[in-house]
Design a protein around this motif. Structure first.
Motif, PDB file in Angstrom:
ATOM      1  N   GLN A  19     -34.039 -16.777  -1.282  1.00  0.00           N
ATOM      2  CA  GLN A  19     -33.143 -17.924  -1.480  1.00  0.00           C
ATOM      3  C   GLN A  19     -31.966 -17.552  -2.371  1.00  0.00           C
ATOM      4  N   HIS A  20     -30.846 -18.247  -2.174  1.00  0.00           N
ATOM      5  CA  HIS A  20     -29.689 -18.058  -3.047  1.00  0.00           C
ATOM      6  C   HIS A  20     -29.918 -18.874  -4.328  1.00  0.00           C
ATOM      7  N   ILE A  21     -30.049 -18.175  -5.443  1.00  0.00           N
ATOM      8  CA  ILE A  21     -30.254 -18.823  -6.742  1.00  0.00           C
ATOM      9  C   ILE A  21     -29.297 -18.173  -7.731  1.00  0.00           C
ATOM     10  N   ALA A  22     -28.516 -19.006  -8.421  1.00  0.00           N
ATOM     11  CA  ALA A  22     -27.510 -18.502  -9.356  1.00  0.00           C
ATOM     12  C   ALA A  22     -27.271 -19.529 -10.448  1.00  0.00           C
ATOM     13  N   ARG A  23     -26.632 -19.098 -11.510  1.00  0.00           N
ATOM     14  CA  ARG A  23     -26.219 -20.051 -12.546  1.00  0.00           C
ATOM     15  C   ARG A  23     -25.057 -20.868 -12.017  1.00  0.00           C
ATOM     16  N   GLY A  24     -25.036 -22.148 -12.382  1.00  0.00           N
ATOM     17  CA  GLY A  24     -23.948 -23.016 -11.956  1.00  0.00           C
ATOM     18  C   GLY A  24     -22.666 -22.675 -12.689  1.00  0.00           C
ATOM     19  N   ALA A  47     -19.108 -31.353 -14.206  1.00  0.00           N
ATOM     20  CA  ALA A  47     -20.544 -31.375 -13.896  1.00  0.00           C
ATOM     21  C   ALA A  47     -20.790 -31.362 -12.396  1.00  0.00           C
ATOM     22  N   TRP A  48     -20.020 -30.601 -11.655  1.00  0.00           N
ATOM     23  CA  TRP A  48     -20.160 -30.606 -10.210  1.00  0.00           C
ATOM     24  C   TRP A  48     -21.219 -29.642  -9.729  1.00  0.00           C
ATOM     25  N   GLN A  49     -21.811 -28.895 -10.621  1.00  0.00           N
ATOM     26  CA  GLN A  49     -22.911 -28.005 -10.284  1.00  0.00           C
ATOM     27  C   GLN A  49     -23.977 -28.122 -11.359  1.00  0.00           C
ATOM     28  N   PRO A  50     -25.232 -27.887 -10.970  1.00  0.00           N
ATOM     29  CA  PRO A  50     -26.307 -27.899 -11.969  1.00  0.00           C
ATOM     30  C   PRO A  50     -26.262 -26.634 -12.825  1.00  0.00           C
ATOM     31  N   ASP A  51     -27.137 -26.570 -13.825  1.00  0.00           N
ATOM     32  CA  ASP A  51     -27.219 -25.364 -14.658  1.00  0.00           C
ATOM     33  C   ASP A  51     -27.631 -24.155 -13.823  1.00  0.00           C
ATOM     34  N   VAL A  52     -28.584 -24.366 -12.899  1.00  0.00           N
ATOM     35  CA  VAL A  52     -29.029 -23.310 -11.991  1.00  0.00           C
ATOM     36  C   VAL A  52     -28.948 -23.866 -10.575  1.00  0.00           C
ATOM     37  N   VAL A  53     -28.228 -23.165  -9.706  1.00  0.00           N
ATOM     38  CA  VAL A  53     -28.059 -23.576  -8.315  1.00  0.00           C
ATOM     39  C   VAL A  53     -29.196 -23.000  -7.489  1.00  0.00           C
ATOM     40  N   CYS A  54     -29.894 -23.873  -6.773  1.00  0.00           N
ATOM     41  CA  CYS A  54     -30.954 -23.425  -5.874  1.00  0.00           C
ATOM     42  C   CYS A  54     -31.147 -24.485  -4.784  1.00  0.00           C
ATOM     43  N   PRO A  55     -31.801 -24.114  -3.677  1.00  0.00           N
ATOM     44  CA  PRO A  55     -32.015 -25.080  -2.598  1.00  0.00           C
ATOM     45  C   PRO A  55     -32.894 -26.241  -3.062  1.00  0.00           C
ATOM     46  N   ILE A  56     -32.650 -27.397  -2.546  1.00  0.00           N
ATOM     47  CA  ILE A  56     -33.423 -28.632  -2.732  1.00  0.00           C
ATOM     48  C   ILE A  56     -33.249 -29.254  -4.112  1.00  0.00           C
ATOM     49  N   TYR A  57     -33.238 -28.467  -5.196  1.00  0.00           N
ATOM     50  CA  TYR A  57     -33.265 -29.029  -6.543  1.00  0.00           C
ATOM     51  C   TYR A  57     -31.934 -28.910  -7.275  1.00  0.00           C
ATOM     52  N   TRP A  58     -31.661 -29.929  -8.105  1.00  0.00           N
ATOM     53  CA  TRP A  58     -30.545 -29.899  -9.071  1.00  0.00           C
ATOM     54  C   TRP A  58     -31.204 -29.543 -10.400  1.00  0.00           C
ATOM     55  N   VAL A  59     -31.112 -28.286 -10.805  1.00  0.00           N
ATOM     56  CA  VAL A  59     -31.841 -27.779 -11.967  1.00  0.00           C
ATOM     57  C   VAL A  59     -31.001 -27.907 -13.235  1.00  0.00           C
ATOM     58  N   GLU A  60     -31.509 -28.681 -14.189  1.00  0.00           N
ATOM     59  CA  GLU A  60     -30.924 -28.774 -15.520  1.00  0.00           C
ATOM     60  C   GLU A  60     -31.909 -28.142 -16.496  1.00  0.00           C
ATOM     61  N   CYS A  61     -31.393 -27.352 -17.429  1.00  0.00           N
ATOM     62  CA  CYS A  61     -32.248 -26.631 -18.381  1.00  0.00           C
ATOM     63  C   CYS A  61     -31.993 -27.131 -19.800  1.00  0.00           C
ATOM     64  N   THR A  62     -33.053 -27.156 -20.595  1.00  0.00           N
ATOM     65  CA  THR A  62     -32.913 -27.492 -22.008  1.00  0.00           C
ATOM     66  C   THR A  62     -33.927 -26.683 -22.813  1.00  0.00           C
ATOM     67  N   HIS A  63     -33.442 -26.079 -23.898  1.00  0.00           N
ATOM     68  CA  HIS A  63     -34.286 -25.279 -24.785  1.00  0.00           C
ATOM     69  C   HIS A  63     -33.886 -25.642 -26.209  1.00  0.00           C
ATOM     70  N   SER A  64     -34.792 -26.309 -26.913  1.00  0.00           N
ATOM     71  CA  SER A  64     -34.457 -26.722 -28.282  1.00  0.00           C
ATOM     72  C   SER A  64     -35.734 -26.994 -29.064  1.00  0.00           C
ATOM     73  N   LYS A  65     -35.559 -27.331 -30.328  1.00  0.00           N
ATOM     74  CA  LYS A  65     -36.694 -27.671 -31.181  1.00  0.00           C
ATOM     75  C   LYS A  65     -37.408 -28.909 -30.639  1.00  0.00           C
ATOM     76  N   SER A  66     -36.640 -29.891 -30.186  1.00  0.00           N
ATOM     77  CA  SER A  66     -37.187 -31.124 -29.602  1.00  0.00           C
ATOM     78  C   SER A  66     -36.410 -31.459 -28.326  1.00  0.00           C
ATOM     79  N   PRO A  67     -36.804 -30.870 -27.181  1.00  0.00           N
ATOM     80  CA  PRO A  67     -36.061 -31.124 -25.947  1.00  0.00           C
ATOM     81  C   PRO A  67     -36.024 -32.614 -25.601  1.00  0.00           C
ATOM     82  N   ARG A  68     -34.850 -33.093 -25.237  1.00  0.00           N
ATOM     83  CA  ARG A  68     -34.652 -34.496 -24.875  1.00  0.00           C
ATOM     84  C   ARG A  68     -34.669 -34.596 -23.349  1.00  0.00           C
ATOM     85  N   ILE A  69     -35.860 -34.643 -22.793  1.00  0.00           N
ATOM     86  CA  ILE A  69     -36.025 -34.591 -21.341  1.00  0.00           C
ATOM     87  C   ILE A  69     -35.433 -35.827 -20.664  1.00  0.00           C
ATOM     88  N   ASN A  70     -35.636 -37.008 -21.227  1.00  0.00           N
ATOM     89  CA  ASN A  70     -35.074 -38.216 -20.616  1.00  0.00           C
ATOM     90  C   ASN A  70     -33.554 -38.161 -20.558  1.00  0.00           C
TER      91      ASN A  70
END
Length: 135
Positions: free
Chosen positions: A27-32, A38-61
């Motif tokens: 599959q074609h997978i790349a960084r947005g 905001a016309w692309q997600p953090d990581v471009v991949c088929p089917i999913y709009w991938v947003e990434c978060t890495h922190s002390k307290s990730p704010r998933i909502n």
């Protein structure tokens, strides 16, 4: 957000991209490309709009709302069909994935169908996901 936080986020996006590439080598997978708002997600991949978060307290909502907002605002009709997928990591913790429950149920059903007929390839979800801000 300071340079250190931006670098931490960029590095995590690369980690997620690399893990997805190893899992789905055909599959074609790349960084947005974030230069175009905001016309692309953090990581471009088929089917999913991938947003990434890495922190002390990730704010998933907050990331879920961001993904839904961005999906609805993107001018690309193919991107509008993607399912939000939030990949998160608390500092020094495990990676977690958050997807809509109805999509998870669909994935489980398709996995069960695949295990009962291992030679039949299922490539796309059977249900259509329409992102809304009702989270």
């Amino acid at each position: 957000m300071g340079k250190r936080e931006r670098d931490k986020g960029s590095n995590y996006e690369r980690i997620v991209r690399d893990k997805l590439k190893r899992a789905f080598p055909t599959q074609h997978i790349a960084r947005g490309n974030q230069r175009f708002q905001a016309w692309q997600p953090d990581v471009v991949c088929p089917i999913y709009w991938v947003e990434c978060t890495h922190s002390k307290s990730p704010r998933i909502n907050a990331k879920i709302k961001q993904a839904i907002r961005d999906i609805n605002q993107t001018p690309d009709p193919d991107q509008k069909l993607k399912v939000p997928l939030i990949v998160s990591r608390q500092d020094r913790g495990k990676d977690w994935a958050t997807i809509p429950l109805e999509h998870l149920i669909d994935l489980i059903i398709r996995a069960e169908e695949r295990s009962s007929s291992p030679h039949e390839e299922v490539t796309s979800p059977t249900t259509t996901y329409k992102p809304t801000l009702d989270t």
